[in-house]
Design a protein around this motif. Structure first.
Motif, short mmCIF file in Angstrom:
data_model
loop_
_atom_site.label_atom_id
_atom_site.label_comp_id
_atom_site.label_asym_id
_atom_site.label_seq_id
_atom_site.Cartn_x
_atom_site.Cartn_y
_atom_site.Cartn_z
N ILE A 114 32.94 20.32 -6.63
CA ILE A 114 34.11 20.84 -7.37
C ILE A 114 34.82 21.90 -6.55
CG2 ILE A 114 34.79 22.14 -9.42
CD1 ILE A 114 32.55 20.71 -10.92
N MET A 115 34.06 22.77 -5.89
CA MET A 115 34.69 23.82 -5.09
C MET A 115 35.49 23.24 -3.93
SD MET A 115 32.91 26.90 -2.94
CE MET A 115 32.48 25.72 -1.69
N LYS A 116 35.06 22.13 -3.35
CA LYS A 116 35.79 21.52 -2.25
C LYS A 116 37.20 21.14 -2.65
CE LYS A 116 33.85 18.54 0.43
NZ LYS A 116 33.10 17.36 0.92
N LEU A 120 17.73 34.69 -11.58
CA LEU A 120 18.61 33.72 -12.23
C LEU A 120 19.46 32.94 -11.23
CD1 LEU A 120 19.86 35.66 -15.38
CD2 LEU A 120 17.94 34.10 -15.14
N LEU A 121 19.40 33.31 -9.96
CA LEU A 121 20.18 32.61 -8.95
C LEU A 121 19.43 31.35 -8.51
CD1 LEU A 121 22.91 33.25 -7.57
CD2 LEU A 121 21.61 34.13 -5.65
N THR A 122 20.09 30.18 -8.66
CA THR A 122 19.45 28.92 -8.32
C THR A 122 20.38 28.10 -7.43
OG1 THR A 122 20.36 27.75 -10.24
CG2 THR A 122 18.25 28.90 -10.53
N ILE A 123 19.86 27.01 -6.92
CA ILE A 123 20.66 26.12 -6.07
C ILE A 123 21.81 25.52 -6.86
CG2 ILE A 123 20.58 23.89 -4.85
CD1 ILE A 123 17.84 24.65 -3.82
N GLU A 124 21.61 25.28 -8.15
CA GLU A 124 22.64 24.65 -8.97
C GLU A 124 23.78 25.61 -9.32
OE1 GLU A 124 22.92 21.52 -9.70
OE2 GLU A 124 21.05 20.99 -8.69
N ASN A 125 23.48 26.90 -9.50
CA ASN A 125 24.53 27.82 -9.96
C ASN A 125 25.01 28.80 -8.90
OD1 ASN A 125 22.66 29.93 -9.71
ND2 ASN A 125 22.24 30.06 -11.88
N VAL A 126 24.50 28.72 -7.67
CA VAL A 126 24.86 29.74 -6.69
C VAL A 126 26.33 29.65 -6.29
CG1 VAL A 126 24.16 28.30 -4.73
CG2 VAL A 126 24.15 30.78 -4.51
N ILE A 127 26.91 28.44 -6.27
CA ILE A 127 28.32 28.32 -5.91
C ILE A 127 29.19 28.97 -6.97
CG2 ILE A 127 30.20 26.68 -5.54
CD1 ILE A 127 28.35 26.89 -3.18
N ASP A 128 28.92 28.70 -8.24
CA ASP A 128 29.68 29.33 -9.32
C ASP A 128 29.48 30.84 -9.30
OD1 ASP A 128 30.53 26.83 -10.14
OD2 ASP A 128 28.85 26.58 -11.53
N THR A 129 28.26 31.26 -9.05
CA THR A 129 27.99 32.71 -9.00
C THR A 129 28.74 33.36 -7.84
OG1 THR A 129 25.78 32.27 -9.89
CG2 THR A 129 26.16 34.44 -8.93
N VAL A 186 39.93 26.49 0.72
CA VAL A 186 39.90 27.59 1.70
C VAL A 186 38.52 28.24 1.71
CG1 VAL A 186 40.88 29.82 2.33
CG2 VAL A 186 42.37 28.00 1.47
N LEU A 187 37.95 28.44 0.53
CA LEU A 187 36.62 29.04 0.45
C LEU A 187 35.57 28.11 1.04
CD1 LEU A 187 34.84 31.36 -0.50
CD2 LEU A 187 34.72 30.26 -2.75
#
Length: 327
Positions: free
Chosen positions: A208-210, A164-173, A215-216
């Motif tokens: 979005i994470m940026k 279930l880990l994909t390029i699109e959801n790996v940051i959220d995961t 910091v992450l």
């Protein structure tokens, strides 16, 4: 004559004797074996019938004493004893909840009501539908961490790791794994990001994470730089090892040519043995070409010829290591 026939019939109809008794044993059979030394077949302690019983208890809500407010889609009926044994957090919530007659009321909010139903069902029978688990995988991971259900957390981690880990959801995961204290899942996400950083940096999750977790984002960028440096260092060491190996093989071939004589290039001052087999040194021909070039090279410029330098290095190294200069 009649007597002989009767004796023949009696012999044909004689019963088969019983088998001999087994030898007596002085002790019990070893663990996991029957007395006749055959292995005991393991039985599933949680049979399908038992699982169906817990499923029916959850679906019908027989004698339920807790109702869970999961949002706008209604009430989920459950049993306080089962919820309390499955989750210490739910046990504390039930103890502190208000009593309405013979029932207590608790609320689970912040996730879709259907995800709450899948969660409560799992507490009863450890069962789930694959489609529902895939749809609510992130909500169930949050619920398993918030209500301390380690078994459900391991199930969610395994499903994410195995497909279930994909390029699109790996940051959220990755962010969720850090918040939910899932170190193995966070490590797998981190490696996935390093491996596919170019594609992941173009996703909406990364943008979005940026802004939300700079910091992450900085830590991930630093880890990528460190990984590139380690990769360069590994490449450099592999190249050095390859050069050392080639140099070692060249020195071995040079000693072989001068000491034993080589059938490949045929030294002028050595008498080859009649029983001497073909040359097994792959570098002999390369040494011959290098020597021929070294003898006829006319380059006289600053820096010199790289092939002549290599020959000088080979001769100099051999002169330092040679223990028998007379050979």
């Amino acid at each position: 004559m009649a007597g002989e026939e009767s004796s023949h019939i009696s012999r044909n109809l004689a019963p088969v004797p019983p088998p001999l008794p087994l030898p007596a044993t002085s002790g019990y059979a070893p663990k996991g074996l029957l007395p006749n030394r055959t292995p005991i077949r393991k039985q599933n302690s949680f049979s399908r019938a038992t699982r169906d019983l817990w499923e029916r208890l959850f679906n019908e809500g027989y004698r339920a004493d807790v109702f869970i407010n999961a949002g706008t889609s209604g009430i989920i009926y459950a049993h306080a004893s089962i919820l309390g044994e499955a989750s210490p957090v739910l046990k504390g919530m039930i103890k502190k909840s208000r009593k309405h007659g013979h029932q207590r009321s608790i609320s689970i909010r912040g996730v879709p009501p259907d995800a709450v139903r899948v969660f409560i069902r799992f507490l009863y029978s450890s069962s789930y539908e694959p489609e529902e688990l895939e749809r609510y995988i992130f909500h169930l991971l949050v619920l398993s961490h918030s209500y301390v259900v380690p078994h459900l957390k391991r199930v969610c981690e395994r499903w994410l790791e195995q497909g279930l880990l994909t390029i699109e959801n790996v940051i959220d995961t990755f962010q969720l794994a850090l918040l939910c204290d899932a170190p193995r899942l966070s490590l797998i996400c981190h490696r996935f990001i390093l491996k596919n950083f170019k594609a992941i940096s173009a996703t909406e999750g990364w943008r979005i994470m940026k802004y939300s977790h700079p910091v992450l984002e900085k830590e991930i960028a630093e880890s990528i730089d460190e990984e590139k440096s380690r990769q360069k260092e590994r490449t450099r060491k592999l190249k050095e090892r390859k050069n050392y190996l080639q140099l070692y093989e060249a020195m071995e071939a040079l000693v072989h040519i001068c000491r034993d004589g080589c059938r490949t290039i045929g030294p002028h001052d050595k008498v080859l043995k009649e029983d001497q087999g073909p040359c097994s040194y792959a570098m002999c021909k390369a040494i011959e070409l290098l020597v021929r070039h070294f003898a006829g090279c006319k380059m006289r410029v600053p820096g010199g010829c790289i092939h002549c330098k290599r020959m000088w290095q080979l001769l100099e190294l051999h002169s330092h290591l040679c223990a028998n200069p007379d050979v």
